[in-house]
Scaffold this active site. Sequence first.
Site, mmCIF file in Angstrom:
data_model
loop_
_atom_site.group_PDB
_atom_site.id
_atom_site.type_symbol
_atom_site.label_atom_id
_atom_site.label_comp_id
_atom_site.label_asym_id
_atom_site.label_seq_id
_atom_site.Cartn_x
_atom_site.Cartn_y
_atom_site.Cartn_z
ATOM 1 C CG HIS A 85 -0.405 0.034 2.541
ATOM 2 N ND1 HIS A 85 -0.124 1.211 3.201
ATOM 3 C CD2 HIS A 85 -0.090 -0.958 3.410
ATOM 4 C CE1 HIS A 85 0.347 0.939 4.401
ATOM 5 N NE2 HIS A 85 0.386 -0.371 4.561
ATOM 6 C CG ASP A 87 -2.569 4.239 3.004
ATOM 7 O OD1 ASP A 87 -2.204 3.147 2.530
ATOM 8 O OD2 ASP A 87 -3.345 4.341 3.980
ATOM 9 C CG ASP A 148 2.953 0.337 7.845
ATOM 10 O OD1 ASP A 148 2.531 -0.243 6.836
ATOM 11 O OD2 ASP A 148 2.278 0.484 8.886
ATOM 12 C CD GLU A 182 -2.887 -1.631 5.340
ATOM 13 O OE1 GLU A 182 -2.830 -2.715 5.944
ATOM 14 O OE2 GLU A 182 -2.390 -0.569 5.811
ATOM 15 C CD GLU A 183 -1.058 2.232 7.695
ATOM 16 O OE1 GLU A 183 -1.736 1.804 8.651
ATOM 17 O OE2 GLU A 183 0.119 1.896 7.502
ATOM 18 C CG ASP A 205 1.994 -3.852 5.121
ATOM 19 O OD1 ASP A 205 2.892 -3.108 5.565
ATOM 20 O OD2 ASP A 205 0.776 -3.635 5.303
ATOM 21 C CG HIS A 388 0.951 3.198 12.513
ATOM 22 N ND1 HIS A 388 -0.336 2.760 12.765
ATOM 23 C CD2 HIS A 388 1.273 2.684 11.296
ATOM 24 C CE1 HIS A 388 -0.761 2.019 11.753
ATOM 25 N NE2 HIS A 388 0.217 1.949 10.846
#
Length: 417
Positions: A85, A87, A148, A182-183, A205, A388
């Site tokens: 992903h 994002d 990520d 995705e997040e 991922d 994150h």
Amino acid sequence: MSNYTNFNKSLENRFIKYAKIDTQSDPESPTCPSTLKQKNLGKELVQELLDIGIADAHMDENCYVYATIAATTDKSVPVICFCSHMDTSPDCSGENVKPIIHSNYQGEDLILPDDHSIILKMDEHKDLKFQIGNDIITASGTTLLGADNKAGVAEIMEAANFLVKNPDVKHGTIKILFTPDEEIGRGVDKADLKKLAADFGYTIDGETLGSIEDETFSADGAKLTINGVSTHPGFAKGKMESAIKILAEILNSLPKDTLRPEATNHKEGFIHALNIKGQVEQAEAHFALRDFDDDKLAEHGKFLEETIKKVMANYPNSSYELIIKAQYRNMKKILDQYPKIIKYGIEAIERTGVVAIKRSIRGGTDGSRLSYMGLPCPNIFAGEHAFHSKQEWVSVQDMEKAVQTIINIACIWEENS
């Protein structure tokens, strides 16, 4: 075994270029993609894929990037998709990311230059002890890094470049899918699997070097609305029922030592309050309900409602609405039907000289939903850590092993067809 090497530092250069592009998704936005800036990375990836020589590379109106690497074998081989992903998480700023390479890491504290209070210490990041002599990439201390999942994006792009430039490497048709959002749980909402036309997939991922994940949480989302009674506070005695205070009481009534993220690990599920907002008249909370077992997940929803009802019994003039919606389900139920996917993934990892580790994810990936949409799809390590957060990091050498693993997977499916 793949003979890919990170020639001329192309892998870290590619990753750093992607990390600098702000692609943060937005859970409050109703559009797809949730933020237009995700298309900036999509456009870059499409152009690079075209430059590599992949003629059908394109991005659709919803910011999904599709591409096909043609087969180099006459065998009939299942079509394999590699997915990451684009994002980054809304939990931490992704604007003006400044990646830093810490070369030849020797176990020292990594003090990030733009905020000296952000320090990566080996005793807090256990996987750093396996990185002695490697090159660690972090952000500068004020943003997340975006490994990520831009580590996965870079690894797939490196593998694609290698396969196209080395047609003597035998493999079947390979599909590439890069997704937005995705997040925020919408990563495959508008993925066109008919156009993708893949038989099996692998999301890139995952975290620790060598890991392959065939199991995720099952997930529900819950929205709780409390309708209280508002009156002038000067004349509120016996009348006011504050929705804010009712909601606070409900949250405080949930278990302290169980059923919350801070108190659970391994296969234990939880109820997690994600955000709250409100006034005296109305207050609202969103919850993440998680468990590996679907029956236990349903029990968490019932427990949440029972807790709400007990509190609401003390407020006869107020009301509530609880809406629980399914988000994704444990992909293991699907993947167990196709054991070759995991078997070949483990072999691909071990051909790189790394010990494969089969694990469960206390989270979800695009692969969770793709598996239930008809594309069985476990998760392979990308090397991303502390995601994150401002302490996010990735190892260049781990990323190189991930590229080799992707190439090996393509080859192993061909060899066994």
